[in-house]
Design a protein around this motif. Structure first.
Motif, mmCIF file in Angstrom:
data_model
loop_
_atom_site.group_PDB
_atom_site.id
_atom_site.type_symbol
_atom_site.label_atom_id
_atom_site.label_comp_id
_atom_site.label_asym_id
_atom_site.label_seq_id
_atom_site.Cartn_x
_atom_site.Cartn_y
_atom_site.Cartn_z
ATOM 1 N N GLU A 117 2.929 0.374 3.374
ATOM 2 C CA GLU A 117 2.767 -0.998 3.940
ATOM 3 C C GLU A 117 3.793 -1.710 2.884
ATOM 4 O O GLU A 117 3.481 -2.052 1.711
ATOM 5 C CB GLU A 117 1.564 -1.509 4.151
ATOM 6 C CG GLU A 117 1.430 -3.064 4.619
ATOM 7 C CD GLU A 117 0.006 -3.525 4.652
ATOM 8 O OE1 GLU A 117 -0.133 -4.595 5.057
ATOM 9 O OE2 GLU A 117 -0.919 -2.443 4.584
ATOM 10 N N ASN B 131 9.483 7.767 2.317
ATOM 11 C CA ASN B 131 8.160 7.729 2.004
ATOM 12 C C ASN B 131 7.754 9.235 1.579
ATOM 13 O O ASN B 131 7.691 10.170 2.305
ATOM 14 C CB ASN B 131 7.027 7.336 3.077
ATOM 15 C CG ASN B 131 5.674 7.358 3.039
ATOM 16 O OD1 ASN B 131 5.135 7.658 1.820
ATOM 17 N ND2 ASN B 131 4.964 6.504 3.831
ATOM 18 N N ARG C 6 0.782 -1.230 0.066
ATOM 19 C CA ARG C 6 0.007 0.017 0.000
ATOM 20 C C ARG C 6 0.939 1.078 0.057
ATOM 21 O O ARG C 6 2.012 1.347 0.583
ATOM 22 C CB ARG C 6 -0.952 -0.112 1.207
ATOM 23 C CG ARG C 6 -1.905 1.038 1.393
ATOM 24 C CD ARG C 6 -2.864 0.928 2.564
ATOM 25 N NE ARG C 6 -2.128 0.461 3.829
ATOM 26 C CZ ARG C 6 -2.050 1.312 4.721
ATOM 27 N NH1 ARG C 6 -2.324 2.766 4.521
ATOM 28 N NH2 ARG C 6 -1.184 1.181 5.859
ATOM 29 N N SER C 7 0.332 2.373 -0.681
ATOM 30 C CA SER C 7 1.061 3.600 -0.601
ATOM 31 C C SER C 7 2.387 3.641 -1.756
ATOM 32 O O SER C 7 2.257 2.993 -2.559
ATOM 33 C CB SER C 7 1.227 4.060 0.799
ATOM 34 O OG SER C 7 1.734 5.556 0.646
ATOM 35 N N VAL D 134 5.144 10.522 0.563
ATOM 36 C CA VAL D 134 3.634 11.110 0.674
ATOM 37 C C VAL D 134 3.237 11.032 2.116
ATOM 38 O O VAL D 134 3.903 10.088 3.126
ATOM 39 C CB VAL D 134 2.635 10.172 -0.134
ATOM 40 C CG1 VAL D 134 2.788 10.271 -1.365
ATOM 41 C CG2 VAL D 134 2.651 8.583 0.337
ATOM 42 N N PRO D 135 2.167 11.612 2.689
ATOM 43 C CA PRO D 135 1.839 11.619 4.200
ATOM 44 C C PRO D 135 0.875 10.284 4.421
ATOM 45 O O PRO D 135 0.033 10.588 5.490
ATOM 46 C CB PRO D 135 0.914 12.920 4.432
ATOM 47 C CG PRO D 135 0.587 13.157 2.993
ATOM 48 C CD PRO D 135 1.482 12.804 2.009
ATOM 49 N N VAL D 136 1.023 9.340 3.672
ATOM 50 C CA VAL D 136 0.236 8.167 4.046
ATOM 51 C C VAL D 136 1.309 6.894 4.474
ATOM 52 O O VAL D 136 2.108 6.743 3.661
ATOM 53 C CB VAL D 136 -0.699 7.651 2.741
ATOM 54 C CG1 VAL D 136 -1.367 6.302 2.965
ATOM 55 C CG2 VAL D 136 -1.558 8.740 2.403
ATOM 56 N N ASP D 137 0.861 6.320 5.527
ATOM 57 C CA ASP D 137 1.965 5.006 5.839
ATOM 58 C C ASP D 137 1.846 4.197 4.716
ATOM 59 O O ASP D 137 0.863 3.577 4.233
ATOM 60 C CB ASP D 137 1.326 4.350 7.110
ATOM 61 C CG ASP D 137 1.568 5.204 8.341
ATOM 62 O OD1 ASP D 137 2.196 6.228 8.400
ATOM 63 O OD2 ASP D 137 0.456 4.870 9.522
#
Length: 68
Positions: free
Chosen positions: A42, A35, A3-4, A37-40
């Motif tokens: 996975e 990373n 994810r992400s 982007v500000p989304v965790d």
């Protein structure tokens, strides 16, 4: 990548990974990641064959048992 997204740099070469992407490289290669982007993110990491512990943790010393 599950994810992400992730931005790994392996031996100085930047990449951009998104969900569904994969990347393989020698475990001893210099590498880092961020990373973007500000989304965790996975991620599934697999190191095979495993590196010897002394390479992963150079300061680690095998503990002996004291006879006593």
């Amino acid at each position: 990548m599950i994810r992400s997204s992730l931005e790994p740099v392996v031996v100085g070469t930047p990449r951009h990974l998104q969900s569904g992407d994969s990347l393989a490289f020698q475990a001893r290669s210099t590498h880092e990641w961020s990373n973007p982007v500000p989304v965790d993110a996975e991620v599934v990491w697999a190191i095979t064959p495993p590196l010897p512990r002394r390479e992963l943790f150079p300061a680690w010393k095998k503990r002996g048992t004291a006879a006593g």
